[in-house]
Design an enzyme around this catalytic site. Structure first.
Site, PDB file in Angstrom:
ATOM      1  N   ASP A  85       0.804  -1.221   0.000  1.00  0.00           N
ATOM      2  CA  ASP A  85       0.000   0.000   0.000  1.00  0.00           C
ATOM      3  C   ASP A  85       0.838   1.273   0.000  1.00  0.00           C
ATOM      4  O   ASP A  85       0.493   2.255  -0.654  1.00  0.00           O
ATOM      5  CB  ASP A  85      -0.930   0.026   1.222  1.00  0.00           C
ATOM      6  N   ARG A  96     -13.510 -10.262  -2.043  1.00  0.00           N
ATOM      7  CA  ARG A  96     -13.690  -9.096  -2.907  1.00  0.00           C
ATOM      8  C   ARG A  96     -13.975  -9.564  -4.336  1.00  0.00           C
ATOM      9  O   ARG A  96     -13.165  -9.412  -5.248  1.00  0.00           O
ATOM     10  CB  ARG A  96     -12.456  -8.202  -2.844  1.00  0.00           C
ATOM     11  N   TYR A 112     -12.453  -1.878  -4.321  1.00  0.00           N
ATOM     12  CA  TYR A 112     -13.006  -0.590  -3.900  1.00  0.00           C
ATOM     13  C   TYR A 112     -14.035  -0.108  -4.922  1.00  0.00           C
ATOM     14  O   TYR A 112     -13.944  -0.389  -6.119  1.00  0.00           O
ATOM     15  CB  TYR A 112     -11.899   0.453  -3.783  1.00  0.00           C
TER      16      TYR A 112
END
Length: 466
Positions: free
Chosen positions: A149, A374, A409
């Site tokens: 990240d 996800r 996301y």
């Protein structure tokens, strides 16, 4: 005071000492509306007038044939933006796929950048597709380790929406491993966060100038929303948070004007953990945000921010349709609306956008199809009501990404048409190569248009084995 545009045309004509001044004014009315009932409120402004003095032509003795003529146009500055009614429509349809790594065999300046955390923000004239790059392209020798990240190489970049984020197309705005951006009607505001986890720094850029900073307050990964901030009348509101990913992380809002922080807003209410908010205007008085709680609950923290008083409050969404991932079965959490339930550890940023109508308001949300992974992305809607107190289920409105495809996301944004705003939701579809190869994303976009049912889902078309 309603914003108005006054154009002044000054015409200088010099001939034998004659000076004429002509003032012309023009006014524009802006669309304003209340929290529920949105109305037109036209107004008129009149510029001051000046009498014209006439010359007695009979007294003129000579004419200067070489008299100069100069015309000066004083054009108005662009107006600040305000939220407007949404354009007509009752369903979302597939609008656009940006899948850079379908072009992964391209090398040089046309190579696609390794990106994550994409979002879209729009000004009056264009929308831009933002993302955080690892300063690497695919193919290339630098894409290993791009699953991390935060590092010293990540940058906030953008391209015009519809362009592929390649080395050649992209504008590098600033070093950042967390970001946001918004347009106030006159200029872009860019937000970037980087630095060590214990002392990260928010940096603000207005147009081409770096204008302000904001330091870490909890010394635990200060970060921002990974979607567009929101502007009204020249004031832009940005959500930030600082704190543990598995504990307390209290958010704040920064009020920014022309690139400089003018106020901090400290929300009241249920503040234990709020991050990665997706925000938009419910009206010209209220910003609402659907956020992520990564520590305690699968319900979304829901923010209401009053832009007239600069106050904010957070409570959990009460709906039995839980929007985070991972999550328990819908309706399984008992007790009052503020009950956390189980399976609250971990989470994902969620899509959220408003549909502002004259007599009601629609709130559109996205969530993964899988309860644990996800994967996939569905669209939901709820008209009117209060997300803090309404326990009813949200209405499903179609599949944007099938459960066989990645759905990471998601975010909301609004495209500015000539007289109305078009609500849209974007989905990050991540190619997860793990730690040994590249890790990047495509972006699917769905927008409000027409009627009927959402017809088709999106695939990235990328095979990482190729």
């Amino acid at each position: 005071m309603l914003p108005s545009t006054i154009q002044t045309l000054t015409l200088f004509l010099t001939s034998g000492g004659v000076l004429l001044s002509l003032y012309v004014s023009a006014s524009l009315s802006y669309l304003l509306y209340s929290d529920i009932l949105l109305k037109f409120s036209p107004t008129k402004r009149t510029a001051p007038t000046m009498s014209l003095e006439c010359v007695n032509v009979s007294n003129a003795q000579a004419v200067n044939h070489s008299a100069t003529k100069e015309m000066t146009f004083l054009l108005p500055e662009p107006e600040w933006t305000y939220p407007r009614l949404s354009c007509q429509g009752s369903t979302f349809q597939k609008a656009l796929l940006i899948s850079p790594h379908r072009f992964g065999e391209t090398r040089g300046n046309s190579a696609p950048l390794i990106i994550r955390e994409p979002f879209v923000a729009c000004g009056p004239k264009e929308c831009r597709h933002f993302a955080l790059t690892h300063y690497a392209a695919q193919p290339g020798g630098y894409y290993n380790g791009t699953r991390k990240d935060r590092n010293k190489l990540r940058h906030l970049i953008s391209v015009k929406l519809g362009k592929i984020p390649t080395v050649e197309n992209s504008i590098f705005h600033m070093a950042a491993w967390s970001g946001s951006a918004c347009h106030d009607g006159r200029e872009w505001t860019y937000i970037g966060v980087d630095g060590p986890d214990s002392d990260a720094l928010i940096k603000i850029k207005y147009g081409e100038a770096y204008t302000d900073t904001y330091h870490s307050y909890a010394h635990n990964i200060l970060r921002t929303q990974e979607s567009a901030c929101n502007c009204i009348g020249g004031d832009c509101y940005l959500m930030i948070t600082d704190g543990s990913a598995s504990g307390i992380s209290k958010c704040r809002f920064l009020k920014i004007r022309e690139g400089r922080i003018i106020k901090e807003i400290f929300p009241a209410g249920r503040v234990e953990h709020t991050e990665e908010c997706t925000c938009g205007f419910a009206s010209n008085k209220t910003i609402e945000c659907a956020c992520r709680d990564n520590s305690y609950t699968a319900k979304r923290p829901f923010v209401k921010l009053n832009v007239e008083t600069d106050t904010a409050e957070i409570r959990l969404m009460c709906t039995e349709t839980y929007l985070d991932t991972p999550r328990p079965d819908d309706g399984s959490i008992t007790g009052p609306c503020e009950s956390n339930g189980d399976k609250g550890l971990g989470g994902i940023k969620g899509g959220f956008v408003h549909q502002r109508m004259a007599s009601k308001i629609g709130r559109w949300y996205s969530r993964t199809m899988s309860k644990t992974e996800r994967m996939g992305m569905e669209l939901y809607v709820k008209y009117d009501g209060d997300p803090w107190t309404d326990s009813d289920a949200l209405a499903p409105s179609g599949v944007m990404v099938s459960i066989k495809e990645p759905g990471w996301y998601s975010f909301g944004f609004e495209i500015k048409d000539k007289k109305c705003d078009v609500p849209c939701i974007g989905i990050e579809m991540v190619h997860d190569g793990g730690k040994e190869t590249w890790h990047s994303a495509a972006t699917a976009i769905y927008c409000l248009m027409g009627s009927g049912q959402l017809l088709w889902d999106t695939v990235t078309g990328v095979d990482m084995a190729l």
